[in-house]
Write an enzyme that holds these catalytic residues in place. Structure first.
Site, PDB file in Angstrom:
ATOM      1  N   GLY A 266       1.011  -1.176   0.025  1.00 23.32           N
ATOM      2  CA  GLY A 266      -0.272   0.119  -0.102  1.00 23.32           C
ATOM      3  C   GLY A 266       0.676   1.241   0.412  1.00 23.32           C
TER       4      GLY A 266
ATOM      5  CB  ALA B  29       2.814   1.075  -6.650  1.00 27.87           C
TER       6      ALA B  29
ATOM      7  CB  SER C 186       2.714  -4.609   6.774  1.00 29.59           C
ATOM      8  OG  SER C 186       3.211  -4.622   7.769  1.00 29.59           O
TER       9      SER C 186
ATOM     10  CE  LYS D 169       9.488  17.974 -12.462  1.00 26.46           C
ATOM     11  NZ  LYS D 169       9.752  16.335 -12.052  1.00 26.46           N
TER      12      LYS D 169
ATOM     13  N   PRO E 106      12.375  22.126 -19.718  1.00 26.76           N
ATOM     14  CG  PRO E 106      11.321  23.636 -20.959  1.00 26.76           C
ATOM     15  CD  PRO E 106      12.552  22.492 -20.836  1.00 26.76           C
TER      16      PRO E 106
HETATM   17  P1  FAD Z   1       6.758   1.128  -1.116  1.00 28.97           P
HETATM   18  O1  FAD Z   1       6.521   3.018  -1.389  1.00 28.97           O
HETATM   19  O2  FAD Z   1       7.910   0.697  -0.823  1.00 28.97           O
HETATM   20  O3  FAD Z   1       5.211   0.300  -0.449  1.00 28.97           O
HETATM   21  C1  FAD Z   1       5.944  -0.551  -0.604  1.00 28.97           C
HETATM   22  C2  FAD Z   1       4.784  -1.189   0.206  1.00 28.97           C
HETATM   23  O4  FAD Z   1       4.164  -2.481   0.121  1.00 28.97           O
HETATM   24  C3  FAD Z   1       4.147  -0.982   1.568  1.00 28.97           C
HETATM   25  O5  FAD Z   1       2.456  -0.646   2.159  1.00 28.97           O
HETATM   26  C4  FAD Z   1       4.662  -1.830   2.749  1.00 28.97           C
HETATM   27  O6  FAD Z   1       3.926  -2.063   3.827  1.00 28.97           O
HETATM   28  C5  FAD Z   1       4.282  -3.076   1.439  1.00 28.97           C
HETATM   29  N1  FAD Z   1       4.681  -4.740   1.666  1.00 28.97           N
HETATM   30  C6  FAD Z   1       6.176  -4.244   1.800  1.00 28.97           C
HETATM   31  N2  FAD Z   1       6.085  -6.016   2.036  1.00 28.97           N
HETATM   32  C7  FAD Z   1       4.976  -6.250   2.853  1.00 28.97           C
HETATM   33  C8  FAD Z   1       4.532  -8.145   3.736  1.00 28.97           C
HETATM   34  N3  FAD Z   1       5.345  -8.750   3.602  1.00 28.97           N
HETATM   35  N4  FAD Z   1       3.449  -7.407   4.151  1.00 28.97           N
HETATM   36  C9  FAD Z   1       2.783  -6.672   3.806  1.00 28.97           C
HETATM   37  N5  FAD Z   1       2.485  -5.865   3.167  1.00 28.97           N
HETATM   38  C10 FAD Z   1       4.031  -5.582   2.499  1.00 28.97           C
HETATM   39  N6  FAD Z   1       8.883   9.380  -8.061  1.00 28.97           N
HETATM   40  C11 FAD Z   1       9.028  10.026  -8.216  1.00 28.97           C
HETATM   41  O7  FAD Z   1       7.972   9.486  -9.433  1.00 28.97           O
HETATM   42  N7  FAD Z   1       9.238  11.050  -8.379  1.00 28.97           N
HETATM   43  C12 FAD Z   1       9.864  11.340  -7.156  1.00 28.97           C
HETATM   44  O8  FAD Z   1      10.511  12.138  -7.161  1.00 28.97           O
HETATM   45  C13 FAD Z   1      11.238   9.777  -6.994  1.00 28.97           C
HETATM   46  N8  FAD Z   1      12.096  10.094  -6.119  1.00 28.97           N
HETATM   47  C14 FAD Z   1      12.246   8.811  -5.495  1.00 28.97           C
HETATM   48  C15 FAD Z   1      13.349   9.192  -4.697  1.00 28.97           C
HETATM   49  C16 FAD Z   1      13.865   7.651  -4.095  1.00 28.97           C
HETATM   50  C17 FAD Z   1      15.842   7.848  -3.294  1.00 28.97           C
HETATM   51  C18 FAD Z   1      13.692   7.237  -4.196  1.00 28.97           C
HETATM   52  C19 FAD Z   1      13.732   5.696  -3.567  1.00 28.97           C
HETATM   53  C20 FAD Z   1      12.288   6.530  -5.263  1.00 28.97           C
HETATM   54  C21 FAD Z   1      11.757   8.038  -5.932  1.00 28.97           C
HETATM   55  N9  FAD Z   1      10.517   7.707  -5.931  1.00 28.97           N
HETATM   56  C22 FAD Z   1      10.445   8.949  -7.015  1.00 28.97           C
HETATM   57  C23 FAD Z   1      10.036   6.355  -6.675  1.00 28.97           C
HETATM   58  C24 FAD Z   1       9.004   6.448  -5.750  1.00 28.97           C
HETATM   59  O9  FAD Z   1       9.535   6.733  -4.339  1.00 28.97           O
HETATM   60  C25 FAD Z   1       8.400   4.949  -5.639  1.00 28.97           C
HETATM   61  O10 FAD Z   1       8.378   4.875  -6.841  1.00 28.97           O
HETATM   62  C26 FAD Z   1       6.869   5.255  -4.913  1.00 28.97           C
HETATM   63  O11 FAD Z   1       6.531   5.722  -3.590  1.00 28.97           O
HETATM   64  C27 FAD Z   1       6.274   3.582  -5.052  1.00 28.97           C
HETATM   65  O12 FAD Z   1       6.661   2.549  -4.500  1.00 28.97           O
HETATM   66  P2  FAD Z   1       6.107   1.594  -3.966  1.00 28.97           P
HETATM   67  O13 FAD Z   1       4.671   1.983  -3.468  1.00 28.97           O
HETATM   68  O14 FAD Z   1       6.209   0.062  -5.460  1.00 28.97           O
HETATM   69  O15 FAD Z   1       6.433   1.287  -3.065  1.00 28.97           O
END
Ligand code: FAD
Length: 509
Positions: A13, A16, A40, A79, A97
């Site tokens: 959650g 993504a 979680s 932005k 831009p």
């Molecule tokens: P996460 O946010 O890691 O979510 C993972 C989810 O899975 C969480 O809810 C977690 O609790 C759950 N989970 C994992 N394992 C388990 C388990 N065993 N049981 C239950 N739940 C579990 N993107 C941009 O577009 N612009 C930006 O400026 C940008 N800056 C960034 C800077 C950095 C340094 C990084 C690393 C990334 C950046 N990103 C940026 C990318 C962006 O942060 C991610 O694409 C976005 O947050 C999506 O992450 P996610 O949901 O895939 O993963």
């Protein structure tokens, strides 16, 4: 073909997971598909990801989200692009831009006329012909107008926002439309003994969440696609050596700028993202060239104001999953790949993953032809972003640190070499269908990084010297005047937030 798909389970959650849930709640839940999301709180999210590109406007529109309400709820700002400082050489500065450069004439992209002008001795920067650059430079903002004759029609924007508040906002949206949230830690992922497809997520407390289609949004861990299904990950560190980041928010002391700043540093770069209530900062660096303590010290020494919390240290491997749809599992978000945040593309790639999943949703069963198409579309999207990012590092004159020596001289993909060489000859550029970045973006970064073509399109010679001089002067004046008449960005945001709050108070009465 497999059986009918009527139960979707989203694992994770973060941004993504909730973007996927929001879109499915809008388009699939009304058709009878059930959507459950497991997350979680104990594990938490990556907690970064605050700058976007204009495609997010289409995503919000698709969900019917009101912009004022969205900006207010996520403490967002607007932005207009990214300012790159010290990338080509120390002291250089340019803005990449959104929106176009100038107006194309005789069917020839505008930059050819700009090149012709340069060859006859002009030193006007490309930015003088961009509505977004002029507005950004003046700290101004307004939305585009529909009249194509107006330079303001060329305004294009995206957002900066608080990543946690964005996920929260989408969670409210999705839950109101029928998505069920399950709090719990996934312990194991169950598979069919017959064919290996996923059947259920088993949680720590023994609950089993069964589904027909699983969306892996578990972040870098990639619990379903990677750990369970064993789909390989291509490591792109040879091209994109940055693999660590340290993030920290600091107090906001100035009016919010309508752009992100990316400043090149000793072994990577530092971001600065202005929000309503704070400034987000981070140092993205290569562990092969700098230690964590040194990077943290460099970040803390280069902030505008006092920090608002502890630093958040992150490790990642730039690259992508070989296939993002495997059996009955689709990976979206960091589990699918991550290309480092230089051009703020991750949230867009999530959006791409979600919209193509909707376009190919396998209600009547999974077709391998459709899976192959999904994998090629998403794979290409990552590949083109990769080339664009590499360009920023490779096209540099910097030789002051081993990191810059490495990126300046490293081998790059042939596809990038071909694009750069074609442009360097006569300023030609042809976008690939899957390329997220338009001609404006490529030209902005190639020119900004010091690639100046040796020639230009012959058709640009079809207007007289006098007409060229008059047309370019008139364009510059039009953009500068339009920017001067726009409201300050901070005032625009304040007004929008006030309007949203009045609207929600009126709604509550
Ligand atoms: P996460 O946010 O890691 O979510 C993972 C989810 O899975 C969480 O809810 C977690 O609790 C759950 N989970 C994992 N394992 C388990 C388990 N065993 N049981 C239950 N739940 C579990 N993107 C941009 O577009 N612009 C930006 O400026 C940008 N800056 C960034 C800077 C950095 C340094 C990084 C690393 C990334 C950046 N990103 C940026 C990318 C962006 O942060 C991610 O694409 C976005 O947050 C999506 O992450 P996610 O949901 O895939 O993963």
């Amino acid at each position: 073909m497999t059986g009918t798909i009527s139960r979707v389970v989203i694992a994770g959650g973060g941004t993504a997971g909730w973007m996927t849930a929001a879109a499915l709640s809008r388009f699939l839940v009304p058709t009878g598909v059930t959507v459950e999301l497991v997350e979680s709180e104990q594990i938490g999210t990556v907690g970064v990801g605050e700058a976007t590109i204009p495609g997010i406007i289409d995503f919000n529109r698709m969900l019917g989200i009101d912009e004022a309400d969205f900006i207010a709820a996520t403490k967002g700002t607007f932005k207009l692009g990214i300012e790159f400082v010290d990338w080509d050489r120390i002291g250089s500065r340019y803005l990449h831009p959104f929106g176009d450069y100038g107006f194309d004439l005789e069917g020839v992209p505008f930059h050819h006329y700009w090149l012709r002008d340069r060859f006859r001795g002009s030193d006007q920067p490309l930015a003088a012909y961009s509505m977004c650059c002029q507005a950004a430079k003046a700290g101004k903002f307004m939305r585009p107008v529909s009249d194509p004759q107006s330079p303001v029609s060329q305004m294009r924007h995206a957002y900066h926002f608080d990543a946690g508040l964005y996920a929260r906002y989408l969670r409210d949206y999705a839950e109101k439309r029928g998505v069920t949230r399950v709090e719990g830690r996934i312990k194991t992922v169950e598979q069919s003994a017959r064919n290996g497809t996923l059947t259920a997520l088993e949680l720590d407390d023994g609950r089993r969440i069964k589904g027909d289609l699983f969306v892996d949004c578990t972040g870098f861990r990639a619990l379903l696609i990677g750990e369970t299904l064993g789909v390989d990950y291509d490591d792109w560190r040879a091209y994109l050596p940055c693999d660590r980041a340290i993030a920290v928010p600091c107090e906001k002391i100035d009016a919010a700028a309508p752009y992100t700043r990316a400043t090149a540093r000793g072994a990577g770069w530092q971001w600065r993202i202005p929000l309503q209530h704070r400034t987000g900062n981070g140092y993205v660096y290569s562990s092969a060239f700098m230690g964590d303590d040194e990077a943290e010290a460099a970040l803390l020494a280069n902030l505008d104001a006092a920090t608002l919390g502890p630093t958040n240290k992150l490790r990642f491997t730039p690259g992508r999953r070989r296939s993002v749809w495997e059996k009955n599992c689709v990976a979206i978000g960091l589990s699918a790949g991550f290309l480092e945040p230089l051009e703020s593309t991750s949230i867009h790639l999530i959006q791409e993953g979600v919209s193509k999943l909707l376009a190919l949703f396998p209600r009547d069963g999974i077709s391998q032809r459709e899976v192959a198409r999904y994998n090629s579309i998403i794979g290409n999207a990552y590949d083109y972003v990769r080339d664009f990012l590499i360009l920023h590092y490779n096209a540099t004159a910097r030789d002051d640190k081993p990191f810059w020596d490495y990126v300046r001289t490293m081998d790059v993909p042939d596809s990038l070499t071909e694009t750069v060489e074609l442009f360097a000859e006569n300023g030609r550029f042809f976008a690939h269908k899957s390329d997220l970045f338009s001609i404006t973006s490529w030209v902005a970064v190639m020119v900004g990084q010091g690639i100046l073509p040796r020639g230009y399109d012959v058709v640009a010679d079809s207007i007289t010297e006098q007409d060229l001089t008059a047309t370019l002067a008139s364009m510059r004046q039009t953009y500068a005047q339009a920017a001067s008449k726009m409201p300050p960005h901070q005032a625009f945001v304040d007004h929008l937030v006030k309007t949203a709050s009045q609207k929600s108070q009126a709604h509550a009465r």
